[in-house]
Enzyme design. Structure first.
Site, mmCIF file in Angstrom:
data_model
loop_
_atom_site.group_PDB
_atom_site.id
_atom_site.type_symbol
_atom_site.label_atom_id
_atom_site.label_comp_id
_atom_site.label_asym_id
_atom_site.label_seq_id
_atom_site.Cartn_x
_atom_site.Cartn_y
_atom_site.Cartn_z
ATOM 1 N N ARG A 32 0.828 -1.207 0.000
ATOM 2 C CA ARG A 32 0.000 0.000 0.000
ATOM 3 C C ARG A 32 0.863 1.258 0.000
ATOM 4 O O ARG A 32 1.916 1.295 0.638
ATOM 5 C CB ARG A 32 -0.899 0.029 1.243
ATOM 6 C CG ARG A 32 -1.786 -1.186 1.404
ATOM 7 C CD ARG A 32 -2.605 -1.086 2.679
ATOM 8 N NE ARG A 32 -3.396 -2.284 2.916
ATOM 9 C CZ ARG A 32 -2.955 -3.348 3.577
ATOM 10 N NH1 ARG A 32 -1.726 -3.347 4.088
ATOM 11 N NH2 ARG A 32 -3.722 -4.402 3.733
ATOM 12 N N GLY A 48 2.221 2.404 3.315
ATOM 13 C CA GLY A 48 3.087 1.538 4.086
ATOM 14 C C GLY A 48 4.556 1.911 4.090
ATOM 15 O O GLY A 48 5.026 2.733 3.296
ATOM 16 N N ILE A 49 5.300 1.260 4.987
ATOM 17 C CA ILE A 49 6.739 1.485 5.091
ATOM 18 C C ILE A 49 7.456 1.021 3.823
ATOM 19 O O ILE A 49 8.377 1.679 3.347
ATOM 20 C CB ILE A 49 7.298 0.746 6.328
ATOM 21 C CG1 ILE A 49 6.744 1.374 7.611
ATOM 22 C CG2 ILE A 49 8.828 0.787 6.343
ATOM 23 C CD1 ILE A 49 7.119 0.617 8.881
ATOM 24 N N ASN A 104 11.330 -6.302 4.459
ATOM 25 C CA ASN A 104 10.317 -5.501 5.143
ATOM 26 C C ASN A 104 8.998 -6.240 5.332
ATOM 27 O O ASN A 104 8.213 -5.889 6.203
ATOM 28 C CB ASN A 104 10.069 -4.213 4.334
ATOM 29 C CG ASN A 104 8.886 -3.425 4.848
ATOM 30 O OD1 ASN A 104 8.903 -2.890 5.957
ATOM 31 N ND2 ASN A 104 7.823 -3.364 4.053
ATOM 32 N N ALA A 105 8.752 -7.273 4.534
ATOM 33 C CA ALA A 105 7.466 -7.979 4.619
ATOM 34 C C ALA A 105 7.232 -8.511 6.020
ATOM 35 O O ALA A 105 8.128 -9.081 6.642
ATOM 36 C CB ALA A 105 7.430 -9.123 3.609
ATOM 37 N N ASP A 136 -4.380 -11.974 13.541
ATOM 38 C CA ASP A 136 -5.693 -11.362 13.761
ATOM 39 C C ASP A 136 -6.123 -11.482 15.222
ATOM 40 O O ASP A 136 -6.875 -10.664 15.728
ATOM 41 C CB ASP A 136 -6.740 -12.027 12.854
ATOM 42 C CG ASP A 136 -6.536 -11.698 11.393
ATOM 43 O OD1 ASP A 136 -5.999 -10.613 11.105
ATOM 44 O OD2 ASP A 136 -6.898 -12.515 10.532
ATOM 45 N N TYR A 148 3.849 -12.470 16.825
ATOM 46 C CA TYR A 148 4.505 -11.330 16.171
ATOM 47 C C TYR A 148 5.719 -10.880 16.975
ATOM 48 O O TYR A 148 6.817 -10.708 16.425
ATOM 49 C CB TYR A 148 3.514 -10.176 16.022
ATOM 50 C CG TYR A 148 4.094 -8.970 15.318
ATOM 51 C CD1 TYR A 148 4.201 -8.924 13.936
ATOM 52 C CD2 TYR A 148 4.534 -7.867 16.041
ATOM 53 C CE1 TYR A 148 4.731 -7.819 13.289
ATOM 54 C CE2 TYR A 148 5.063 -6.759 15.413
ATOM 55 C CZ TYR A 148 5.163 -6.740 14.034
ATOM 56 O OH TYR A 148 5.707 -5.632 13.397
ATOM 57 N N GLY A 190 8.904 1.765 16.223
ATOM 58 C CA GLY A 190 7.814 1.724 17.188
ATOM 59 C C GLY A 190 6.518 1.966 16.431
ATOM 60 O O GLY A 190 6.264 1.345 15.402
#
Length: 257
Positions: A13, A16-17, A85-86, A91, A149, A182
């Site tokens: 997107r 996104g980063i 980066n992925a 959820d 995560y 962060g």
């Protein structure tokens, strides 16, 4: 003039980063191989400004065969820079009835993929090439609701060290570093409402990071200005990780939730 080639994963997107990193590298003259999973919303934006400087790749990193096939394809290309980066975020996780398939999927994308890409494409990198892993401050602490995560980002930080010492002692002297952001202002729908309210209050600089600020740091670490930096993880969080909630309340400061 195109003089360097980069591989950047997790480019989906324009908010996104990954998108910000690609735009920064494109502006510096890189040819960028950008990887997305399912949403290819960045290609149009790249094409407007840099129509001949990029190539999009669709890869599902949770699929081991797809990952291996992609690495085999990229071995044909000489790379100066890899930015892993992925990332995937669960959820929901219930430690009372944990679904291990969630853990497996998160680790496949957040740890296995960057490790496989780094080791698989080492021989395709130039001497003094650079690999940058996008970790997270979540990898520095335990987590209540996103344990997979946090654990995966901790593993990525450790893998960064292992890759750095092995690749550094190699004759190519490839540098491997990690960035631990962060709170970053990305897609508004991906950040819980409570985080939008509380995180800036607990961040000394009083706000979320902009994606461009992370991209600028990637640019620095990939440059000759950072030529003696390897194996380390660099926190970019506006001071958030320094703040202890209890000490903050003891001091008289309030957090409005």
């Amino acid at each position: 003039m195109i003089n360097k080639t980069a591989l950047v994963t997790g480019v989906s997107r324009p908010t996104g980063i990954g998108y910000a990193i690609c735009m920064q590298l494109l502006s510096e003259g890189y040819f960028v191989h950008a990887v997305y999973h399912s949403e290819n919303a960045c290609e149009i934006e790249f094409g407007k400004a840099y129509p001949k400087q990029f190539k999009m790749h669709q890869v599902d990193f949770s699929n081991r065969d797809g990952l291996i096939a992609f690495i085999a394809e990229m071995k044909k290309i000489t790379l100066n820079l890899i930015v892993n980066n992925a990332g995937a975020f669960p959820d929901g996780e219930d430690y009372n009835n944990y679904d291990m398939s969630i853990w497996d999927d998160i680790f496949a994308i957040n740890v296995t993929a960057p490790f496989a890409i780094s080791t698989g494409l080492k021989n395709s990198m130039v001497k003094n090439g650079v690999i940058i892993n996008i970790a997270s401050t979540d990898g520095l602490k335990g987590s209540f609701s996103s344990m997979s995560y946090a654990a995966s980002k901790a593993a990525l930080i450790n893998a960064t060290q292992s890759l750095a010492i092995n690749f550094g002692f190699d004759e190519k002297h490839i540098r491997v570093v990690a960035i631990a952001p962060g709170w970053v202002k990305t897609d508004v729908n991906m950040i819980p409402e409570i985080s939008w309210k509380v995180a800036p209050q607990m961040t000394p600089l009083g706000r979320f990071a902009e994606t461009k600020e992370v991209a600028d740091f990637v640019s620095f670490l990939a440059s000759e200005k950072a030529s003696f930096i390897t194996g380390s993880t660099h926190i970019i969080d506006g001071g958030f990780n320094c703040v202890d909630y209890t000490f903050m309340r003891e001091s008289g400061r309030k957090v409005e939730e």
